[in-house]
Write an enzyme that holds these catalytic residues in place. Structure first.
Site, PDB file in Angstrom:
ATOM      1  N   LYS A  77     128.960   8.406 -30.109  1.00 34.40           N
ATOM      2  CA  LYS A  77     129.586   8.753 -28.900  1.00 34.40           C
ATOM      3  C   LYS A  77     129.915   7.506 -28.014  1.00 34.40           C
ATOM      4  O   LYS A  77     130.879   7.621 -27.199  1.00 34.40           O
ATOM      5  CB  LYS A  77     128.889   9.848 -28.199  1.00 34.40           C
ATOM      6  CG  LYS A  77     128.793  11.153 -29.245  1.00 34.40           C
ATOM      7  CD  LYS A  77     128.073  12.251 -28.534  1.00 34.40           C
ATOM      8  CE  LYS A  77     126.727  12.103 -28.214  1.00 34.40           C
ATOM      9  NZ  LYS A  77     125.709  12.313 -29.522  1.00 34.40           N
ATOM     10  N   CYS A 169     117.499  23.340 -19.527  1.00 31.92           N
ATOM     11  CA  CYS A 169     117.168  22.358 -20.619  1.00 31.92           C
ATOM     12  C   CYS A 169     115.517  21.775 -20.249  1.00 31.92           C
ATOM     13  O   CYS A 169     114.709  21.579 -21.200  1.00 31.92           O
ATOM     14  CB  CYS A 169     118.264  21.217 -20.988  1.00 31.92           C
ATOM     15  SG  CYS A 169     117.946  19.802 -20.084  1.00 31.92           S
ATOM     16  N   MET A 170     115.395  21.356 -19.061  1.00 34.58           N
ATOM     17  CA  MET A 170     114.409  20.462 -18.920  1.00 34.58           C
ATOM     18  C   MET A 170     113.087  21.400 -18.217  1.00 34.58           C
ATOM     19  O   MET A 170     111.977  20.800 -17.987  1.00 34.58           O
ATOM     20  CB  MET A 170     114.639  19.348 -17.900  1.00 34.58           C
ATOM     21  CG  MET A 170     115.517  18.299 -18.658  1.00 34.58           C
ATOM     22  SD  MET A 170     114.727  17.753 -20.460  1.00 34.58           S
ATOM     23  CE  MET A 170     112.968  17.563 -19.785  1.00 34.58           C
ATOM     24  N   MET A 337     114.500  20.410 -27.087  1.00 30.61           N
ATOM     25  CA  MET A 337     114.782  21.743 -26.625  1.00 30.61           C
ATOM     26  C   MET A 337     114.341  22.716 -27.540  1.00 30.61           C
ATOM     27  O   MET A 337     114.146  23.915 -27.010  1.00 30.61           O
ATOM     28  CB  MET A 337     116.349  21.916 -26.743  1.00 30.61           C
ATOM     29  CG  MET A 337     117.128  20.985 -25.416  1.00 30.61           C
ATOM     30  SD  MET A 337     116.346  21.404 -23.991  1.00 30.61           S
ATOM     31  CE  MET A 337     116.024  19.612 -23.593  1.00 30.61           C
ATOM     32  N   GLY A 374     117.528  15.768 -22.427  1.00 29.78           N
ATOM     33  CA  GLY A 374     118.938  16.125 -22.885  1.00 29.78           C
ATOM     34  C   GLY A 374     120.115  15.439 -22.050  1.00 29.78           C
ATOM     35  O   GLY A 374     121.038  14.997 -22.587  1.00 29.78           O
ATOM     36  N   GLN A 375     120.094  15.515 -20.860  1.00 33.04           N
ATOM     37  CA  GLN A 375     121.099  14.963 -20.116  1.00 33.04           C
ATOM     38  C   GLN A 375     120.730  13.535 -19.254  1.00 33.04           C
ATOM     39  O   GLN A 375     119.590  13.142 -19.289  1.00 33.04           O
ATOM     40  CB  GLN A 375     121.369  16.063 -18.752  1.00 33.04           C
ATOM     41  CG  GLN A 375     121.799  17.317 -19.442  1.00 33.04           C
ATOM     42  CD  GLN A 375     122.301  18.069 -18.448  1.00 33.04           C
ATOM     43  OE1 GLN A 375     123.481  17.893 -18.040  1.00 33.04           O
ATOM     44  NE2 GLN A 375     121.439  18.944 -17.811  1.00 33.04           N
TER      45      GLN A 375
END
Lengths: 751, 163, 204
Positions: A77, A169-170, A337, A374-375
């Site tokens: 990516k 998510c966190m 996650m 995740g981010q």
């Protein structure tokens, strides 16, 4: 003629070279003058350093930053990030819907768009009070943007309705760290990967979600095959390819496994009494202090046999995994996650920390509980700046009056400006929009109309509320609901700091001018806030660098101290880990460790000092096994889970712009185990219906043994198939994070 | 009325003739063989396929099994650095030009820049990385990580696996 | 010395008879030497025979055995057949007498063998390219696309059947690791283990 293998390959190379096209042109382009500008990858929480190649004011190529933690490596990516900047789907002009939802988006001037948005906010606040407006941010927003929004909303508009997608998510990881260690953020870093002798990877598909980290784990395994890798996941993903032991279990039963491991560790006397006796306190679920004997009694029921009954993992393997974890010299836990997005996510986090505290696998290189993010900027941007509805910057909480007063004094607003009650968390915020309690929302850099759980319940809210959105790409789900769409400068078109998993802050420098009429978001926000009636003295900033300096000063003296990271220093160095209190401090690798962490006094009597808790000790918490909110039952016999594929990131608003990535996975699919598929006569490519209590949807089947029997998996990137409509919206009691990973479903072939 | 005198000279001529005939015949034979059964087939256009099949591996597992397998077992395969990262899109519309043999300066150096610099310092400026690094199968490290046994085993737990 | 017309006639007749006899003998020899039993009478062909027996091409769609020549020699008696027959025959004899079975490198013989597998030989059974040999089941979607390409739709690929369909009847050890050959490899290994077990049993 005998060809050596090498010659054979060479020949093959020569013959295939004939088919290559365009090589001379490429070589010429590479030789032209390229300026390399340092930055951070826009995608995941790994936070790889990149160098953007600029020619004639245009970004043309990308390569890994050899000085950052990724050592020059990029995943697929990241290697294809450049086309995203120049995609035709970019929003280049401000747009508004003059006649409300459903009408066409109309291109207008910046002044008109900002006035239109600001007027609505002003009116809403004067009519319904400040709690009728909200900010919904993102773990992809720059640190400066999140800090600024937090300040504008909490001190300017005087509402605590500031939340963001990190809640999705966190939040459970935050809850885990704060309940166990008192303060958020991991104590480990990526160095631990190079030093660990045992990896305990649970609830994480590192290979596809954090490819560059996975490569680092794989390299560790390659150089030292004695390193043990345990992967615990109901799906046998690519991560398990390098695993010595892959355990799959009934989804949602991992709390029992973790308690079972603690049981075995204590029973076999593999716990480190010297460590937990000195540095830990045992606490019952209600917060009352207990003893080690109480903990033993609490664990008594989690015998390997009982764990086998609950999870489906054989008693033998429970013992094996517990012994590996405890006996290995340095054990590193990695999770993501699969642990966080759960209705008992915080508890699951606590249980992992328990194992590390029990065995003393903490505070050494290679031994740490390291939660993967995740981010790209959930850690640095949102957790540290406190841009959530219950937090204030640098580990302060809204519920604490002292913390509120500190912030009010620092921001120069009268005491009592910040509301003492916490705001709506993400899921509740969209619920409040549906009920009409929240009437105007500023959404930045995220796509809630795609990512909220139980979407059907929350889309009415998006229909009802007035939405101002700063975004880069059109035709994402949320832009369909936006009343005002403000074009944001994308990634290397502006400058700002990202903070990744390992407490590392890296600066993305501006490489190119913003496309079209887009502007840096900090400028948009300040302009908007001033027009909406926020005191201009509150936001005396020119650009992101000014905001960074204020935030840096604020961190001074806090446990998040990164005062030494000046803008100039960040430009020179490829990322620094906090705590970093002074400009000559190199940054901290081992947090909470004397001699490493500058916040632990040099003459502290103990080597490890958990200064996050007032007593200087970490908590070992008694968290019993609880089943998931919606386990499979007779009516809905399958478990549905969701996650990423390597080619796409989140809702594919960015990766969908890259032809290669779009084509690799053009649409969502459902993974079905061959055993289940045979029973239902499902073949590859057949249309399969997933029906849950919320909704039903059809997907093409992919028959593979990745999922265990009884489990189906569906990626969530596809905007044509909004998988989140199928999921329930039950949230963790502590962190308010929804349980995306488990819901019950029916699976049948479409007729 | 034909008369052929079997003189020495004639026999020699005949033998020569026969030899030439044989050589020409064998030559023609191989010429024909090469024409009818070419050793190498001209590479044609890449399959023009609809979007859903452009995950290269789906087809190339079958049509170039060796290369695909080498990739899968080597580092790039384990870490899922997929075909398009180095080769581009066959239609040339991808983010990099389509190259059957990727240009090291343009492609490899995007991730392995330090290594490229190090190697150049050691061995001089070489255009061809591939003479030492077989590009799909890393000959030294292939299979280094591989412990997963392909399986369709579907029991809930797998005792005896690993180690 | 000179020849008379009578002598010429006798000579021509003799040559004619010899020629006919030669052709008949050659045809008989070609036919005989193309049988599977002849091919596998040489020791070095045993391994190929055993592989064929375990392969999906051991038997054709009506369950009769597939011979070596069905695939490895072109159909008919035209120049394609004659040239390949001659070439492979001479080559095989040469290799048989100059190399031992152990020194034959299958990495090198593989491309030679593939070169002479005619598309027509494959299509003698697989005449419908969009169905399996029994014409019962459709082939996969990807297969259909690939065969479209083979037939010249969307730009021709110029590849032969065997360029894509490798290891159809034989599986050298170096190809066993390939994912697509797993099923075939498993059968081969099982058969080998059976043989080994029998040999061991015989020895005891």
């Amino acid at each position: 003629m005998k060809l050596s293998r090498r010659e054979f390959l060479k020949g093959a190379a020569a013959s295939t070279a004939l088919a290559a096209i365009g090589l001379p042109g490429v070589a010429a382009a590479a030789e032209a003058e390229t300026k390399w500008v340092k930055g951070v990858c826009r995608y995941c929480g790994t936070g790889c350093g990149v160098l953007v190649g600029v020619q004639n004011g245009k970004a043309v190529s990308i390569k890994g930053d050899p000085n950052n933690h990724n050592q020059g490596l990029l995943c697929l990516k990241g290697a294809m990030l450049i086309p995203v900047i120049y995609t035709p789907d970019r929003i280049l002009e401000p747009m508004i819907r003059r006649n409300g939802k459903g009408s066409e988006l109309e291109k207008v001037s910046w002044d008109e768009a900002l006035d239109f948005a600001a007027k609505r906010f002003r009116d809403t606040i004067s009519e319904f009070g400040p709690n009728a407006v909200a900010y919904y941010g993102s773990g992809q927003a720059l640190t400066e943007e999140s800090y600024l929004a937090n300040k504008i909303w909490k001190a300017g508009f005087k509402t605590n309705n500031v939340d963001g997608n990190p809640r999705l998510c966190m939040a459970s990881a935050v809850g885990g760290y704060t309940t166990t260690f008192g303060k958020d953020e991991p104590m480990g870093t990526y160095y631990d990967i190079d030093n660990a002798t045992c990896f305990f990877i649970i609830g994480s598909n590192t290979s596809e979600a954090h490819p560059v980290l996975f490569r680092r784990i794989a390299r560790r395994k390659q150089f030292n095959p004695d390193v043990k890798i345990i992967v615990v996941d109901p799906r046998r993903t690519n991560t398990s390819r390098i695993a010595d032991l892959h355990l799959h279990f009934k989804p949602g039963t991992d709390l029992a496994l973790l308690n079972g491991m603690a049981h075995v560790i204590i029973k076999d006397e593999l716990d480190d009494y010297r460590f937990h006796g000195r540095h830990c306190v045992f606490k019952d679920n209600d917060g009352s202090e207990r003893t080690f004997e109480d903990y033993k009694a609490f664990l008594a029921e989690y015998t390997p046999e009982r764990v086998q009954e609950i999870t489906g993992i054989s008693a033998e393997n429970v013992v094996k995994v517990a012994r590996l974890f405890a006996e290995s010299p340095n054990t590193l836990s990695l999770w993501c996650m699969g642990i966080n997005q759960r209705s008992y996510g915080v508890w699951a986090n606590n249980l992992i920390h328990n194992l590390h505290l029990l065995t003393g696998h903490i505070g050494r290189l290679g031994a740490s509980p390291l939660s993967l993010t995740g981010q790209p900027n959930a850690c640095g941007g949102v957790r540290d700046t406190g841009s959530l509805s219950h937090l204030l910057p640098a580990g302060r909480v809204i519920a604490n009056e002292k913390h509120r007063n500190e912030m009010e004094d620092f921001w120069g607003v009268p005491r009592g400006t910040i509301q003492p009650t916490i705001g709506h968390h993400a899921v509740a915020l969209f619920g409040a929009m549906a009920t009409g309690d929240v009437k105007a929302v500023f959404i930045h850099c995220t796509n809630p109309a795609h990512t909220l759980p139980n979407l059907n319940k929350y889309t009415p809210g998006l229909q009802k509320a007035f939405i101002v959105q700063t975004e880069c790409f059109h035709d994402a789900e949320t832009t369909k609901y936006a009343d005002v769409l403000l074009p944001a400068a994308f990634w290397c078109e502006t400058d700002g700091v990202y903070g990744c998993t390992e407490r590392r802050y890296s600066l993305t420098e501006q490489a190119v001018q913003p496309s079209g009429n887009s502007r840096p978001v900090v400028n948009i926000m300040m302009d908007f806030a001033k027009r909406a009636g926020v005191d201009p003295k509150l936001i005396p900033f020119e650009n992101a660098a000014d905001i960074w300096d204020e935030w840096r000063t604020l961190s001074n003296g806090s446990p998040y101290n990164f005062y030494g990271m000046t803008r100039e220093r960040l430009k020179k160095e490829s990322g620094i880990r906090w705590p970093c209190p002074t400009e000559d401090h190199p940054g901290t690798v081992l947090r909470f460790v004397r001699g490493e962490d500058p916040l632990v006094p040099a003459d502290h009597p103990e080597k490890v000092f958990f200064y996050g808790n007032p007593n200087g000790k970490a908590n070992i918490l008694f968290r019993p096994y609880m089943p998931p909110f919606e386990p499979a039952d007779a009516d809905y016999p399958f478990v549905l889970t969701t996650g990423r594929v390597i080619d796409h990131w989140h809702t594919a608003t960015m990766t969908g712009q890259v032809p290669e990535l779009r084509k690799a996975y053009p649409g969502a699919f459902v993974e079905v185990n061959p055993e289940d598929a045979a029973r239902m006569d499902i073949r590859n490519g057949d249309q399969v219906v997933l029906e849950t209590r919320r909704d039903k949807m059809t997907f093409p089947a992919k028959v593979t043994d990745t999922c265990m029997p009884g489990l189906v998996f569906c990626p969530f990137f596809d905007k044509k198939k909004l998988v989140n409509r199928l999921f329930h919206d039950a949230v963790d009691n502590i962190s308010k994070e929804p349980e995306y990973k488990i819901c019950a479903t029916k699976v049948y072939k479409q007729v | 009325m034909i008369t052929i005198s079997l003189t020495k000279k004639n026999m020699l001529l005949g033998a020569c003739g026969l030899f030439i005939l044989a050589v020409v015949g064998i030559g023609l034979f191989f010429l024909y063989l090469n024409f009818a059964f070419p050793v190498k087939h001209a590479t044609g256009t890449h399959l023009a396929v609809p979007d859903q099949y452009t995950d290269c591996v789906t087809c190339h597992t079958k049509v170039s099994a060796q290369v695909t397998q080498d990739w899968r077992e080597a580092k790039h395969g384990v870490t899922l650095v997929k075909c398009v990262v180095c080769h581009g899109e066959p239609d040339g519309k991808g983010s990099i030009p389509f190259m059957a043999t990727p240009d090291p300066k343009l492609i490899c150096s995007r991730c392995h820049d330090p290594a490229v610099v190090r190697m150049e310092a050691k061995y001089g400026n070489s255009a061809d990385c591939y003479s030492c690094h077989a590009y799909h199968q890393n000959p030294v490290h292939s299979n280094a990580y591989e412990t997963r046994v392909p399986t369709t085993q579907t029991t809930l737990d797998q005792p005896g696996q690993g180690f | 010395m000179s020849t008379t017309p009578r002598q010429i006639r006798i000579t021509l007749l003799g040559v004619g008879i010899l020629l006919v006899a030669g052709i008949v003998a050659t045809a008989a020899f070609f036919s005989f030497s193309s049988t599977t039993s002849f091919c596998t009478s040489c020791h070095e062909m045993n391994v190929h025979k055993e592989e064929l027996a375990q392969s999906p091409h051991a038997k054709d769609y009506d369950e009769s055995a597939i011979d070596c020549a069905d695939c490895h020699l072109p159909r008919g008696l035209g120049p394609r057949y004659l040239s390949v027959k001659t070439y492979l025959g001479v080559k095989d004899v040469f290799v048989h007498f100059t190399e031992s079975p152990d020194s034959i490198d299958r990495r090198h013989s593989q491309p030679v063998a593939r070169r002479f597998v005619d598309d027509a030989s494959c299509q003698a059974c697989h005449d419908d390219l969009y169905k399996d040999a029994k014409k019962e089941k459709d082939i996969s979607e990807i297969g259909k696309l690939a065969h479209d390409n083979y037939n010249g739709k969307d730009g021709k690929s110029y590849r032969l059947c065997v360029d894509c369909h490798t290891n159809m009847a034989h599986l050298p050890s170096f190809d066993r690791r390939l994912d697509i050959n797993q099923e075939f490899a498993a059968k081969l290994v099982a058969a080998e283990q059976l043989v080994a077990a029998e040999e061991q049993g015989g020895a005891q």
